[in-house]
Design a protein around this motif. Structure first.
Motif, short mmCIF file in Angstrom:
data_model
loop_
_atom_site.label_atom_id
_atom_site.label_comp_id
_atom_site.label_asym_id
_atom_site.label_seq_id
_atom_site.Cartn_x
_atom_site.Cartn_y
_atom_site.Cartn_z
N ALA A 163 -1.19 9.62 3.02
CA ALA A 163 -0.31 8.60 3.58
C ALA A 163 1.13 9.08 3.69
O ALA A 163 1.80 8.85 4.70
CB ALA A 163 -0.38 7.32 2.74
N LEU A 164 1.63 9.76 2.66
CA LEU A 164 3.03 10.18 2.63
C LEU A 164 3.18 11.69 2.47
O LEU A 164 4.31 12.17 2.28
CB LEU A 164 3.78 9.47 1.50
CG LEU A 164 3.88 7.95 1.62
CD1 LEU A 164 4.55 7.36 0.40
CD2 LEU A 164 4.63 7.55 2.88
N TRP A 170 0.83 -1.21 0.00
CA TRP A 170 0.00 0.00 0.00
C TRP A 170 0.87 1.26 0.00
O TRP A 170 0.59 2.22 -0.73
CB TRP A 170 -0.93 -0.02 1.20
CG TRP A 170 -1.57 1.30 1.51
CD1 TRP A 170 -1.32 2.10 2.57
CD2 TRP A 170 -2.56 1.99 0.73
NE1 TRP A 170 -2.08 3.24 2.52
CE2 TRP A 170 -2.85 3.19 1.40
CE3 TRP A 170 -3.22 1.69 -0.46
CZ2 TRP A 170 -3.78 4.10 0.91
CZ3 TRP A 170 -4.15 2.61 -0.94
CH2 TRP A 170 -4.42 3.78 -0.27
N LEU A 171 1.94 1.27 0.78
CA LEU A 171 2.86 2.41 0.78
C LEU A 171 3.54 2.56 -0.58
O LEU A 171 3.76 3.69 -1.05
CB LEU A 171 3.91 2.24 1.88
CG LEU A 171 3.43 2.42 3.32
CD1 LEU A 171 4.58 2.20 4.29
CD2 LEU A 171 2.81 3.79 3.52
N PRO A 177 -3.87 21.25 -0.45
CA PRO A 177 -2.42 21.47 -0.48
C PRO A 177 -1.68 20.54 0.47
O PRO A 177 -2.15 20.25 1.57
CB PRO A 177 -2.28 22.93 -0.04
CG PRO A 177 -3.60 23.56 -0.33
CD PRO A 177 -4.61 22.48 -0.13
N PHE A 178 -0.53 20.06 0.03
CA PHE A 178 0.29 19.21 0.89
C PHE A 178 1.72 19.27 0.43
O PHE A 178 2.05 19.73 -0.68
CB PHE A 178 -0.21 17.76 0.89
CG PHE A 178 -0.07 17.04 -0.42
CD1 PHE A 178 1.06 16.30 -0.72
CD2 PHE A 178 -1.08 17.10 -1.38
CE1 PHE A 178 1.19 15.63 -1.93
CE2 PHE A 178 -0.96 16.44 -2.59
CZ PHE A 178 0.18 15.71 -2.87
N LEU A 179 2.61 18.83 1.32
CA LEU A 179 4.05 18.75 1.05
C LEU A 179 4.43 17.29 0.94
O LEU A 179 4.03 16.47 1.77
CB LEU A 179 4.83 19.43 2.18
CG LEU A 179 6.35 19.43 2.06
CD1 LEU A 179 6.80 20.53 1.11
CD2 LEU A 179 7.01 19.64 3.44
N ALA A 180 5.22 16.93 -0.07
CA ALA A 180 5.63 15.54 -0.28
C ALA A 180 7.07 15.52 -0.77
O ALA A 180 7.52 16.43 -1.45
CB ALA A 180 4.71 14.84 -1.28
N GLY A 181 7.75 14.44 -0.43
CA GLY A 181 9.15 14.28 -0.82
C GLY A 181 10.05 14.28 0.39
O GLY A 181 9.81 15.01 1.36
N TRP A 210 9.95 12.02 8.77
CA TRP A 210 9.44 11.33 9.95
C TRP A 210 8.12 10.64 9.67
O TRP A 210 7.81 9.60 10.27
CB TRP A 210 9.29 12.33 11.09
CG TRP A 210 10.60 12.76 11.63
CD1 TRP A 210 11.28 13.91 11.33
CD2 TRP A 210 11.43 12.05 12.56
NE1 TRP A 210 12.47 13.95 12.01
CE2 TRP A 210 12.59 12.83 12.77
CE3 TRP A 210 11.29 10.84 13.23
CZ2 TRP A 210 13.60 12.42 13.64
CZ3 TRP A 210 12.31 10.43 14.09
CH2 TRP A 210 13.44 11.21 14.28
N LEU A 211 7.34 11.19 8.75
CA LEU A 211 6.09 10.53 8.38
C LEU A 211 6.38 9.21 7.68
O LEU A 211 5.71 8.19 7.93
CB LEU A 211 5.27 11.45 7.47
CG LEU A 211 3.90 10.95 7.04
CD1 LEU A 211 2.99 10.74 8.24
CD2 LEU A 211 3.25 11.92 6.06
N LEU A 212 7.36 9.19 6.80
CA LEU A 212 7.74 7.95 6.13
C LEU A 212 8.25 6.92 7.13
O LEU A 212 7.91 5.73 7.05
CB LEU A 212 8.80 8.24 5.06
CG LEU A 212 9.37 7.02 4.32
CD1 LEU A 212 8.27 6.30 3.56
CD2 LEU A 212 10.49 7.45 3.38
N LEU A 213 9.05 7.36 8.09
CA LEU A 213 9.56 6.44 9.11
C LEU A 213 8.42 5.85 9.93
O LEU A 213 8.40 4.64 10.22
CB LEU A 213 10.55 7.17 10.02
CG LEU A 213 11.09 6.36 11.21
CD1 LEU A 213 11.86 5.14 10.74
CD2 LEU A 213 11.98 7.23 12.10
N SER A 214 7.46 6.68 10.31
CA SER A 214 6.33 6.17 11.09
C SER A 214 5.49 5.19 10.29
O SER A 214 5.01 4.18 10.83
CB SER A 214 5.48 7.34 11.58
OG SER A 214 4.86 8.01 10.50
N ARG A 215 5.30 5.46 9.00
CA ARG A 215 4.53 4.54 8.17
C ARG A 215 5.24 3.18 8.03
O ARG A 215 4.61 2.12 8.06
CB ARG A 215 4.29 5.14 6.79
CG ARG A 215 3.43 6.40 6.78
CD ARG A 215 1.99 6.08 7.11
NE ARG A 215 1.13 7.23 6.93
CZ ARG A 215 0.73 8.05 7.90
NH1 ARG A 215 1.12 7.82 9.15
NH2 ARG A 215 -0.06 9.08 7.64
#
Length: 359
Positions: A299-300, A145-146, A191-195, A234-239
């Motif tokens: 999610a990310l 899913w990720l 709006p969101f931030l990704a990367g 940190w969001l990626l690490l938590s996922r």
């Protein structure tokens, strides 16, 4: 029990101790501001992630206070039976005179009970095998899913329109001397931030006409705060952690708490840039009513649109804050928190361990 399942259960036990201490520290530091809470929460997250690596060289060299024995899943061996019996020599055959003579009894003939073969796998072993299969299969599903969410963001990055001029670009250049890449795409709802390496801001295709300059400035300031806090990393690490250690409910609770603390910190950062609290609260209400990000983008991606469950709390905090200065965390306090997390990881090894039972 397989070594993989044994390691997972040991990680589960160690993480329970670490997460309990981390959540308790967050509760005690709730009046210290989001900066201190973020440092505590992230230290707990790193401690959980590094616990298996730090525990591996010490397991077997220390004696824990509590040892949890678990059933072994080593299958019983069945002797091989040949379809053709080996011929017996004449010397090996018993003589008739050597056989015991039957004796009479008043209880009737003696009948030997039928032989019942022992089960190859017991009920406890079956459950262990089931858990051992359920854990990696669920982890695989969450990782897939990720991967799908990452592919979605990659597609957005490739097909989005890059903004190099216009109201949004001008406002972003005023807010920071090193603005991130700014994109607009029709598939972006909010709006969101990704990367991770080079975070970029994604806006809806009609964001410049839909939002007034004050609201657009607040949105961009919020996403810049996420970038400065490295929230996407940190969001990626938590996922990834929740995918690997999904049976741990305290980990999901900590990750959700960290997201809420991050939003509070970004709200303070927006207000510190001289954004009127009333205008910013109206912006959040408008985003919550009309635009909710998709699950793949949420999610990310770190976005400004609040969950409806946290909307009231965020609006209340924005309107009630008199001093909108973000408190900082000193280097000494950061080292203290890191040392405490490391001590909790090592101390947990002296409290609990797990291994298969001896058979």
């Amino acid at each position: 029990m397989t070594p993989l399942l044994q390691t997972g259960l040991l990680w589960l036990l160690q993480s329970t101790l670490l997460l309990t201490l981390g959540l308790l520290s967050l509760h005690l530091a709730r009046k210290r501001g989001p900066a201190v809470q973020t440092a505590l929460g992230r230290a707990t997250l790193l401690a959980v992630a590094l616990a298996p690596l730090l525990a591996y060289p010490l397991v077997g060299h220390i004696q824990p206070l509590w040892h949890l024995s678990l059933p072994s899943t080593v299958p019983h061996t069945v002797p091989h039976i040949s379809s053709k019996p080996a011929p017996l020599s004449e010397a090996a055959l018993p003589r008739l005179s050597d056989l015991p003579k039957p004796t009479s009894t008043n209880h009737g003939p003696l009948i030997a009970p039928p032989l019942t073969p022992a089960p190859l796998v017991s009920g406890g072993e079956t459950r262990s095998v089931g858990v051992g299969l359920l854990w990696p299969l669920t982890t695989l599903f969450l990782l897939l899913w990720l991967a799908a969410c990452l592919r979605h963001l990659t597609t957005l990055h490739r097909t989005a329109r890059r903004l190099t001029s216009g109201p949004a670009f001008d406002l972003l250049s005023e807010l920071t001397p090193r603005p991130p890449t700014l994109f607009a795409h029709p598939a972006v709802r909010s709006p969101f931030l990704a990367g991770v390496l080079r975070p970029a801001i994604f806006l809806p295709a009609n964001a410049e006409t839909e939002f007034n300059p004050a609201a657009l400035r607040a949105i961009l300031a919020h996403e810049l705060a996420h970038r400065d806090r490295h929230d996407t990393l940190w969001l990626l690490l938590s996922r990834l952690l929740t995918a690997l250690l999904w049976p741990q409910p305290l980990l999901w609770l900590l990750c959700r708490r960290l997201e809420a603390i991050g939003e509070e910190a970004c709200d303070l950062s927006v207000l510190a840039r001289d954004c009127p609290p009333r205008a910013y609260a109206d912006c959040l209400l408008s985003l919550a009513e009309r635009r909710q990000p998709s699950r793949r983008q949420r999610a990310l991606g770190a976005g400004v649109a609040p969950f409806r469950s946290s909307l009231g709390r965020r609006v209340q905090q924005i309107l009630s804050k008199g001093n909108h200065i973000m408190p900082t965390v000193s280097a000494r306090l950061r080292l203290t928190i890191a040392a405490g997390a490391l001590a909790a990881v090592i101390g947990g090894l002296f409290l609990v361990s797990s291994a298969p039972a001896q058979v």
